[in-house]
Write an enzyme that holds these catalytic residues in place. Structure first.
Site, PDB file in Angstrom:
ATOM      1  N   ASP A 196       3.005  -7.442  -5.665  1.00  0.00           N
ATOM      2  CA  ASP A 196       3.233  -6.599  -4.483  1.00  0.00           C
ATOM      3  C   ASP A 196       4.086  -5.406  -4.909  1.00  0.00           C
ATOM      4  O   ASP A 196       3.979  -4.910  -6.044  1.00  0.00           O
ATOM      5  CB  ASP A 196       3.859  -7.428  -3.346  1.00  0.00           C
ATOM      6  CG  ASP A 196       3.528  -6.860  -1.972  1.00  0.00           C
ATOM      7  OD1 ASP A 196       4.267  -5.968  -1.499  1.00  0.00           O
ATOM      8  OD2 ASP A 196       2.516  -7.283  -1.361  1.00  0.00           O
ATOM      9  N   ASP A 197       4.936  -4.928  -4.033  1.00  0.00           N
ATOM     10  CA  ASP A 197       5.702  -3.700  -4.273  1.00  0.00           C
ATOM     11  C   ASP A 197       6.669  -3.873  -5.463  1.00  0.00           C
ATOM     12  O   ASP A 197       6.935  -4.989  -5.918  1.00  0.00           O
ATOM     13  CB  ASP A 197       6.488  -3.375  -2.997  1.00  0.00           C
ATOM     14  CG  ASP A 197       6.816  -1.894  -2.888  1.00  0.00           C
ATOM     15  OD1 ASP A 197       6.628  -1.154  -3.872  1.00  0.00           O
ATOM     16  OD2 ASP A 197       7.269  -1.487  -1.801  1.00  0.00           O
ATOM     17  N   LYS A 238      -4.087  -4.194  -2.751  1.00  0.00           N
ATOM     18  CA  LYS A 238      -3.520  -4.114  -1.391  1.00  0.00           C
ATOM     19  C   LYS A 238      -2.961  -2.710  -1.253  1.00  0.00           C
ATOM     20  O   LYS A 238      -2.066  -2.323  -2.015  1.00  0.00           O
ATOM     21  CB  LYS A 238      -2.411  -5.161  -1.241  1.00  0.00           C
ATOM     22  CG  LYS A 238      -1.539  -5.001   0.017  1.00  0.00           C
ATOM     23  CD  LYS A 238      -0.520  -6.146   0.095  1.00  0.00           C
ATOM     24  CE  LYS A 238       0.559  -5.912   1.135  1.00  0.00           C
ATOM     25  NZ  LYS A 238       1.540  -7.029   1.170  1.00  0.00           N
ATOM     26  N   ASP A 245      -0.941  -0.311   0.964  1.00  0.00           N
ATOM     27  CA  ASP A 245      -0.006  -0.253   2.081  1.00  0.00           C
ATOM     28  C   ASP A 245      -0.029   1.145   2.708  1.00  0.00           C
ATOM     29  O   ASP A 245      -0.713   2.041   2.194  1.00  0.00           O
ATOM     30  CB  ASP A 245       1.396  -0.620   1.548  1.00  0.00           C
ATOM     31  CG  ASP A 245       2.206  -1.379   2.574  1.00  0.00           C
ATOM     32  OD1 ASP A 245       1.896  -1.257   3.776  1.00  0.00           O
ATOM     33  OD2 ASP A 245       3.159  -2.080   2.183  1.00  0.00           O
ATOM     34  N   SER A 303      -3.845  -1.995   4.711  1.00  0.00           N
ATOM     35  CA  SER A 303      -2.792  -2.198   5.714  1.00  0.00           C
ATOM     36  C   SER A 303      -2.899  -1.198   6.862  1.00  0.00           C
ATOM     37  O   SER A 303      -2.070  -1.195   7.771  1.00  0.00           O
ATOM     38  CB  SER A 303      -1.412  -2.090   5.052  1.00  0.00           C
ATOM     39  OG  SER A 303      -1.287  -3.052   4.037  1.00  0.00           O
ATOM     40  N   ARG A 312      -4.505  -6.012   7.038  1.00  0.00           N
ATOM     41  CA  ARG A 312      -3.330  -6.454   7.771  1.00  0.00           C
ATOM     42  C   ARG A 312      -3.350  -5.782   9.134  1.00  0.00           C
ATOM     43  O   ARG A 312      -3.404  -4.573   9.232  1.00  0.00           O
ATOM     44  CB  ARG A 312      -2.068  -6.042   7.001  1.00  0.00           C
ATOM     45  CG  ARG A 312      -1.745  -6.929   5.793  1.00  0.00           C
ATOM     46  CD  ARG A 312      -1.078  -8.226   6.217  1.00  0.00           C
ATOM     47  NE  ARG A 312       0.031  -7.957   7.106  1.00  0.00           N
ATOM     48  CZ  ARG A 312       1.220  -7.513   6.709  1.00  0.00           C
ATOM     49  NH1 ARG A 312       1.475  -7.337   5.441  1.00  0.00           N
ATOM     50  NH2 ARG A 312       2.183  -7.276   7.592  1.00  0.00           N
ATOM     51  N   ASP A 372       4.924  -7.739   9.390  1.00  0.00           N
ATOM     52  CA  ASP A 372       5.161  -8.641   8.248  1.00  0.00           C
ATOM     53  C   ASP A 372       5.645 -10.007   8.699  1.00  0.00           C
ATOM     54  O   ASP A 372       6.508 -10.118   9.570  1.00  0.00           O
ATOM     55  CB  ASP A 372       6.256  -8.065   7.342  1.00  0.00           C
ATOM     56  CG  ASP A 372       5.817  -6.806   6.641  1.00  0.00           C
ATOM     57  OD1 ASP A 372       4.680  -6.356   6.860  1.00  0.00           O
ATOM     58  OD2 ASP A 372       6.633  -6.271   5.860  1.00  0.00           O
TER      59      ASP A 372
HETATM   60  C1  GLA Z   1       5.238  -3.595   3.804  1.00  0.00           C
HETATM   61  C2  GLA Z   1       4.110  -4.630   3.783  1.00  0.00           C
HETATM   62  C3  GLA Z   1       4.590  -5.903   3.143  1.00  0.00           C
HETATM   63  C4  GLA Z   1       5.079  -5.611   1.732  1.00  0.00           C
HETATM   64  C5  GLA Z   1       6.154  -4.543   1.763  1.00  0.00           C
HETATM   65  C6  GLA Z   1       6.541  -4.068   0.371  1.00  0.00           C
HETATM   66  O1  GLA Z   1       6.281  -3.981   4.643  1.00  0.00           O
HETATM   67  O2  GLA Z   1       3.631  -4.885   5.072  1.00  0.00           O
HETATM   68  O3  GLA Z   1       3.567  -6.863   3.099  1.00  0.00           O
HETATM   69  O4  GLA Z   1       3.987  -5.206   0.934  1.00  0.00           O
HETATM   70  O5  GLA Z   1       5.732  -3.395   2.498  1.00  0.00           O
HETATM   71  O6  GLA Z   1       7.523  -3.094   0.379  1.00  0.00           O
END
Ligand code: GLA
Length: 439
Positions: free
Chosen positions: A79-80, A156, A158, A190, A215, A219
């Protein structure tokens, strides 16, 4: 009748509207770093939990050695906070050199060698939500090509640090750019979550044409309140969301937090069951190195996975919301079977809920049901048979249920034999014979 209509609309949409990259015909399953490991970049003080190649290699080992991969949990997703703060001299994203010293291509190879797939994270905007470099419109092709060159299998994307018109251009552009690389890359958008998740701002027909999953909502956090918040939103809006899902195109209520700190075992069963009803992607975000046997048993329950992965890919619905705090959910499955879920929001004691299949709109007939969590075959019941299920506070009872028909066989006049529609046969033991569902 209504169910039949939903079925046909979905069948048509599946043929006509899906993103045709051949990916994710059933909801993707795997592991995603964010909820459990967030943006921990402190590898000096917290080497085992920081976002680094070490963490992903360890999780890949666990997925491949502890029975997860065989059950379908094949994605291992970054992820991030994985990237360097700077792009390279040619404008490409690059991994943080300290935390990913061998780079993403090496990690992808490591993951592929174990029969797994690698997912990565980007952001349609100037920065990721964690403040790392984002993908601006002019960088879409470069980033898609970089991910493909590295051997990435899923993205993914975002939506922090952008606006709606930017997203409207960017998300479809990335879909095209990924396809143009020639590498099959599952695409998680997202976008709807940043636009409130509902029409008219969100166009689910368009999303299904460009993304494999999306999404829709906020979250998930490591608490039961958060799970309930997500569940309420998804089922309160089921008339919009349910028809949007199908093979290759999934609503994503976010990660499974089973095995973390916030849920009891009953609540963990409830999350797993509700995600199976929703035909949701199953991305665990937990520590597979230390997960308890109780959490593992829930996540590795073959029958519930088979329900989640049903090949028809029809998302289920909430049928009943009682004032008493009981709710009933239903999902139609392949071969005339279905999943029934009884969920209690009560906080007193196991609640004895009395109903019949007829009351739940089942057709006239005789049925057989298998209890997903107690792993027991229940006595046959008619649609009119009244029964009682005892549901724990913030817990569930889930049935896999299928009709039993009697018909006349060639064997001779007056001779009847029984035939099951649904699974080939049923186990009379306590062993789950789940793979029959996958046939
Ligand atoms: C957003 C996304 C999360 C995650 C964070 C990472 O909030 O919805 O799922 O990926 O960013 O910073």
């Amino acid at each position: 009748m209504q169910r039949l209509a939903v079925f046909f609309v979905l069948a048509f949409c599946t043929a006509a509207c899906a993103l045709e990259n051949g990916q994710m015909r059933t909801p993707p399953m795997g592991w995603l770093a964010w909820e459990r490991f967030r943006c921990d970049t402190d590898c000096l003080m917290d080497p085992d939990n920081c976002i680094s190649e070490h963490l992903f290699m360890e999780m890949a080992d666990r997925l491949s050695e502890d029975g997860w991969r065989e059950l379908g949990y094949v994605y291992i997703n970054i992820d991030d906070c994985w990237s360097s703060m700077q792009r390279d001299s040619q404008g490409r994203l690059q991994a943080d050199p300290k935390r990913f010293p061998r780079g993403i291509a090496h990690l992808a190879q490591y993951v592929h060698d174990r029969g797994l797939k690698l997912g990565i994270y980007g952001d349609m905007g100037t920065h990721t939500c964690g403040g790392y470099p984002g993908t601006t419109l002019d960088k879409i092709q470069t980033d898609a090509q970089t991910f493909a060159d590295w051997g990435v299998d899923m993205l993914k994307l975002d939506g922090c640090y952008s606006n709606s018109s930017y997203q409207e251009q960017g998300y479809p552009m990335m879909s095209k750019a990924l396809n143009a690389t020639g590498r099959p890359i599952g695409y998680s958008c997202s976008w709807p979550a940043y636009q409130g998740g509902l029409p008219p701002k969100v166009n689910y027909t368009l999303l299904a044409q460009i993304c494999n999953l999306w999404r829709n909502y906020a979250d998930i956090q490591d608490s039961w309140d958060s799970v309930l918040n997500v569940v309420d939103w998804f089922f309160d809006n089921q008339d919009v969301l349910q028809p949007a899902a199908g093979p290759g195109q999934w609503n994503d209520p976010d990660m499974l937090i089973i095995g973390d700190f916030g849920l009891s075992l009953d609540q963990s069963r409830a999350q797993m069951a509700l995600w199976a009803i929703m035909a949701a992607p199953l991305f665990m975000s937990n520590d597979l190195r230390t997960i308890s046997s109780g959490a593992r048993a829930i996540l590795q329950n073959k029958l519930i996975i088979a329900i989640n992965q049903d090949r028809l890919g029809i998302q289920g619905r909430r049928l009943i919301k009682e004032k008493s705090g009981m709710e009933v959910f239903w999902r139609p499955l392949d071969k005339g079977a279905s999943a029934l879920l009884f969920f209690s929001r009560r906080s007193d004691m196991p609640h004895r809920y009395k109903t019949s299949l007829k009351e739940l709109s089942y057709k006239t007939g005789v049925y057989e049901a298998y209890d997903v969590f107690s792993e027991r075959l229940l006595p046959q019941l008619k649609d009119s048979t009244e029964f009682v299920v005892s549901v724990n506070p913030s817990g569930v009872v889930m049935w896999y249920i299928y009709p039993v028909v009697e018909w006349k066989k060639e064997a001779g006049p007056g001779r009847f034999s029984k035939k099951l529609i649904g699974p080939k046969s049923h186990p009379h033991t306590n062993e789950v014979d789940a793979p029959f569902l996958l046939l």
